[in-house]
Scaffold this motif. Structure first.
Motif, PDB file in Angstrom:
ATOM      1  N   ALA A 137      -5.495  -5.715  -8.142  1.00 48.30           N
ATOM      2  CA  ALA A 137      -4.604  -6.714  -8.735  1.00 48.30           C
ATOM      3  C   ALA A 137      -3.380  -6.057  -9.373  1.00 48.30           C
ATOM      4  O   ALA A 137      -2.266  -6.578  -9.305  1.00 48.30           O
ATOM      5  N   ALA A 138      -3.599  -4.881  -9.989  1.00 53.50           N
ATOM      6  CA  ALA A 138      -2.490  -4.176 -10.636  1.00 53.50           C
ATOM      7  C   ALA A 138      -1.423  -3.744  -9.630  1.00 53.50           C
ATOM      8  O   ALA A 138      -0.270  -3.517  -9.993  1.00 53.50           O
ATOM      9  N   ASP A 139      -1.810  -3.648  -8.359  1.00 54.91           N
ATOM     10  CA  ASP A 139      -0.860  -3.285  -7.308  1.00 54.91           C
ATOM     11  C   ASP A 139      -0.177  -4.507  -6.711  1.00 54.91           C
ATOM     12  O   ASP A 139       0.694  -4.376  -5.843  1.00 54.91           O
ATOM     13  N   GLY A 140      -0.596  -5.689  -7.136  1.00 54.87           N
ATOM     14  CA  GLY A 140      -0.040  -6.930  -6.609  1.00 54.87           C
ATOM     15  C   GLY A 140      -0.956  -7.663  -5.657  1.00 54.87           C
ATOM     16  O   GLY A 140      -0.578  -8.702  -5.100  1.00 54.87           O
ATOM     17  N   ALA A 141      -2.176  -7.138  -5.450  1.00 57.43           N
ATOM     18  CA  ALA A 141      -3.119  -7.766  -4.519  1.00 57.43           C
ATOM     19  C   ALA A 141      -3.903  -8.861  -5.244  1.00 57.43           C
ATOM     20  O   ALA A 141      -5.017  -8.652  -5.719  1.00 57.43           O
ATOM     21  N   ILE A 142      -3.300 -10.016  -5.333  1.00 54.99           N
ATOM     22  CA  ILE A 142      -3.937 -11.154  -5.990  1.00 54.99           C
ATOM     23  C   ILE A 142      -3.952 -12.334  -5.025  1.00 54.99           C
ATOM     24  O   ILE A 142      -3.197 -12.390  -4.062  1.00 54.99           O
ATOM     25  N   GLY A 143      -4.824 -13.278  -5.299  1.00 52.86           N
ATOM     26  CA  GLY A 143      -4.905 -14.476  -4.472  1.00 52.86           C
ATOM     27  C   GLY A 143      -5.247 -14.160  -3.032  1.00 52.86           C
ATOM     28  O   GLY A 143      -6.215 -13.456  -2.730  1.00 52.86           O
ATOM     29  N   SER A 144      -4.431 -14.643  -2.098  1.00 59.13           N
ATOM     30  CA  SER A 144      -4.691 -14.428  -0.678  1.00 59.13           C
ATOM     31  C   SER A 144      -4.584 -12.950  -0.307  1.00 59.13           C
ATOM     32  O   SER A 144      -5.246 -12.491   0.627  1.00 59.13           O
ATOM     33  N   HIS A 145      -3.759 -12.212  -1.056  1.00 60.12           N
ATOM     34  CA  HIS A 145      -3.652 -10.779  -0.794  1.00 60.12           C
ATOM     35  C   HIS A 145      -4.975 -10.083  -1.072  1.00 60.12           C
ATOM     36  O   HIS A 145      -5.373  -9.161  -0.333  1.00 60.12           O
ATOM     37  N   PHE A 146      -5.668 -10.485  -2.116  1.00 60.62           N
ATOM     38  CA  PHE A 146      -6.944  -9.862  -2.438  1.00 60.62           C
ATOM     39  C   PHE A 146      -7.973 -10.133  -1.348  1.00 60.62           C
ATOM     40  O   PHE A 146      -8.749  -9.258  -0.981  1.00 60.62           O
ATOM     41  N   GLN A 147      -7.960 -11.333  -0.802  1.00 59.78           N
ATOM     42  CA  GLN A 147      -8.871 -11.653   0.295  1.00 59.78           C
ATOM     43  C   GLN A 147      -8.541 -10.809   1.532  1.00 59.78           C
ATOM     44  O   GLN A 147      -9.441 -10.374   2.257  1.00 59.78           O
ATOM     45  N   ALA A 148      -7.256 -10.553   1.748  1.00 61.48           N
ATOM     46  CA  ALA A 148      -6.855  -9.716   2.872  1.00 61.48           C
ATOM     47  C   ALA A 148      -7.292  -8.272   2.668  1.00 61.48           C
ATOM     48  O   ALA A 148      -7.636  -7.576   3.626  1.00 61.48           O
ATOM     49  N   ALA A 172       0.824  -1.203   0.000  1.00 57.19           N
ATOM     50  CA  ALA A 172       0.000   0.000   0.000  1.00 57.19           C
ATOM     51  C   ALA A 172       0.863   1.261   0.000  1.00 57.19           C
ATOM     52  O   ALA A 172       0.540   2.255  -0.654  1.00 57.19           O
ATOM     53  N   GLN A 173       1.976   1.227   0.727  1.00 60.56           N
ATOM     54  CA  GLN A 173       2.872   2.381   0.765  1.00 60.56           C
ATOM     55  C   GLN A 173       3.458   2.660  -0.612  1.00 60.56           C
ATOM     56  O   GLN A 173       3.568   3.810  -1.038  1.00 60.56           O
ATOM     57  N   GLU A 174       3.832   1.602  -1.317  1.00 64.17           N
ATOM     58  CA  GLU A 174       4.401   1.778  -2.653  1.00 64.17           C
ATOM     59  C   GLU A 174       3.353   2.318  -3.623  1.00 64.17           C
ATOM     60  O   GLU A 174       3.649   3.170  -4.466  1.00 64.17           O
ATOM     61  N   ALA A 175       2.121   1.832  -3.491  1.00 66.68           N
ATOM     62  CA  ALA A 175       1.039   2.289  -4.362  1.00 66.68           C
ATOM     63  C   ALA A 175       0.479   3.639  -3.919  1.00 66.68           C
ATOM     64  O   ALA A 175      -0.299   4.254  -4.646  1.00 66.68           O
ATOM     65  N   ARG A 176       0.855   4.099  -2.728  1.00 65.34           N
ATOM     66  CA  ARG A 176       0.381   5.337  -2.110  1.00 65.34           C
ATOM     67  C   ARG A 176      -1.141   5.381  -2.087  1.00 65.34           C
ATOM     68  O   ARG A 176      -1.786   6.299  -2.600  1.00 65.34           O
ATOM     69  N   LYS A 177      -1.680   4.358  -1.469  1.00 61.19           N
ATOM     70  CA  LYS A 177      -3.124   4.271  -1.292  1.00 61.19           C
ATOM     71  C   LYS A 177      -3.404   3.437  -0.047  1.00 61.19           C
ATOM     72  O   LYS A 177      -2.525   2.704   0.425  1.00 61.19           O
ATOM     73  N   PRO A 178      -4.602   3.538   0.521  1.00 61.92           N
ATOM     74  CA  PRO A 178      -4.919   2.715   1.691  1.00 61.92           C
ATOM     75  C   PRO A 178      -4.967   1.237   1.331  1.00 61.92           C
ATOM     76  O   PRO A 178      -5.190   0.874   0.162  1.00 61.92           O
ATOM     77  N   ILE A 179      -4.784   0.393   2.320  1.00 62.26           N
ATOM     78  CA  ILE A 179      -4.764  -1.052   2.099  1.00 62.26           C
ATOM     79  C   ILE A 179      -6.006  -1.510   1.357  1.00 62.26           C
ATOM     80  O   ILE A 179      -5.936  -2.329   0.433  1.00 62.26           O
TER      81      ILE A 179
END
Length: 333
Positions: free
Chosen positions: A296-307, A284-291
């Motif tokens: 997906a474009a930020d890397g939030a895929i799979g278990s990260h997306f559920q989180a 989130a810090q790298e993307a400069r946005k809240p969690i």
């Protein structure tokens, strides 16, 4: 109508004050509440969360820093006038921001000097000591903000004293560790003392119509942050300290809330237990946005997306819980 001012404060470092202020400002904005984030920490960490380095450098490059919190109080600092007009930076599709500045630390000595002078009914002292409150209220009026979320540094110095007498409500972030619990032993009594001392100054103010904060500083409870979970429960190393928090908080911060029957989970003073989101934080810090805005474009895929979905649920729950405690209405969506 004045905006409500909410401070997240603990003199201990590393309990997530800035992250909390940042994510709550975004969540309230997502929920349709116009919110102003005020960065009154001389380290300017909240501004760094909202803005990239190049943007912050532009704000700080200007000689008089007119678009930062220091630029606003600088006329008072230099004895050239009263509070300057606050600049409010609007984040695209998000909250508004009073931009922090490391030069704010220069204001500390003046605030310390004027604190005893207010006891002698000096108008100038009240003008200085009300500067943060007036800045936040004027900034909120500019954008129609109903709520000001304030971020502070981890200390009990003059800047934080002046900022906290400007707060209507105070929420205390705690970590599940010995240092957070011991820190309550000085934090609670200090807040009570500041409230009493400011009330005495209000009683001798030279003009009852002076535009100054009431110094309510109402404690609305605590949050336990950054604990690890296993099967939905804090792991053993943290659970030991979490179990000690309700009693420690009651002893340090007097409250009208009833004592808990058993543990944090049943403690009315506990606003929420918020787990550690681990690898989502640097993402989130790298993307400069809240969690909870990660995609997906930020890397939030799979278990990260559920989180990410879990984080949105947690922060919305937290935002609504706090809103209930401070009388803030969240629009129907």
């Amino acid at each position: 109508m004045t905006a409500r001012v909410l401070a997240f404060f603990n003199k201990k470092t590393g309990v997530g004050k800035t992250s909390l202020a940042y994510h709550l400002a975004w969540m309230y904005s997502d929920l349709g509440v116009c919110v102003l984030a005020a960065d009154l920490d001389p380290q300017a960490n909240l501004s760094a969360a909202f803005l990239d380095d190049e943007t912050i450098e532009e704000f700080w490059r200007e000689d008089a820093h007119p678009r930062t919190v220091y630029g606003c109080v600088r006329p008072l600092q230099e004895r050239t006038g009263d509070l300057g007009e606050p600049y409010v930076h609007s984040i695209e599709e998000g909250p508004h921001l009073l931009v922090g500045n490391m030069s704010l630390s220069l204001f500390e000595d003046l605030l310390s000097d004027q604190w005893p002078r207010a006891s002698d009914s000096e108008v100038g002292a009240f003008r200085v000591l009300s500067a943060f409150w007036r800045m936040m209220q004027q900034g909120a009026e500019k954008v129609g903000a109903e709520l000001v979320v304030m971020d502070l540094g981890p200390n009990l110095g003059a800047i934080n004293r002046t900022a906290l007498i400007s707060a209507d409500y105070i929420a205390v972030p705690l970590g599940p560790d010995l240092f957070s619990i011991r820190g309550l032993q000085t934090l609670g009594p200090t807040l009570q003392q500041w409230r009493v001392l400011w009330k005495r100054r209000l009683d001798v103010r030279p003009n009852a119509s002076l535009d100054i904060p009431r110094g309510t500083m109402e404690p609305i409870g605590y949050l336990v942050l950054q604990h690890w979970e296993w099967m939905g429960r804090p792991v053993g190393a943290y659970h030991k300290w979490i179990a000690r928090i309700p009693r420690a908080y009651r002893e340090a911060v007097p409250s009208d809330l009833p004592d808990p029957e058993s543990g944090v989970g049943n403690d009315p003073a506990c606003i929420l237990l918020l787990k550690h989101y681990r690898s989502l934080i640097p993402m989130a810090q790298e993307a400069r946005k809240p969690i909870f805005h990660l995609k997906a474009a930020d890397g939030a895929i799979g278990s990260h997306f559920q989180a990410v979905l879990s984080a949105r649920k947690d922060f919305e729950l937290l935002a609504r819980a706090i809103a209930g405690r401070i009388g803030l209405t969240i629009p129907d969506q």
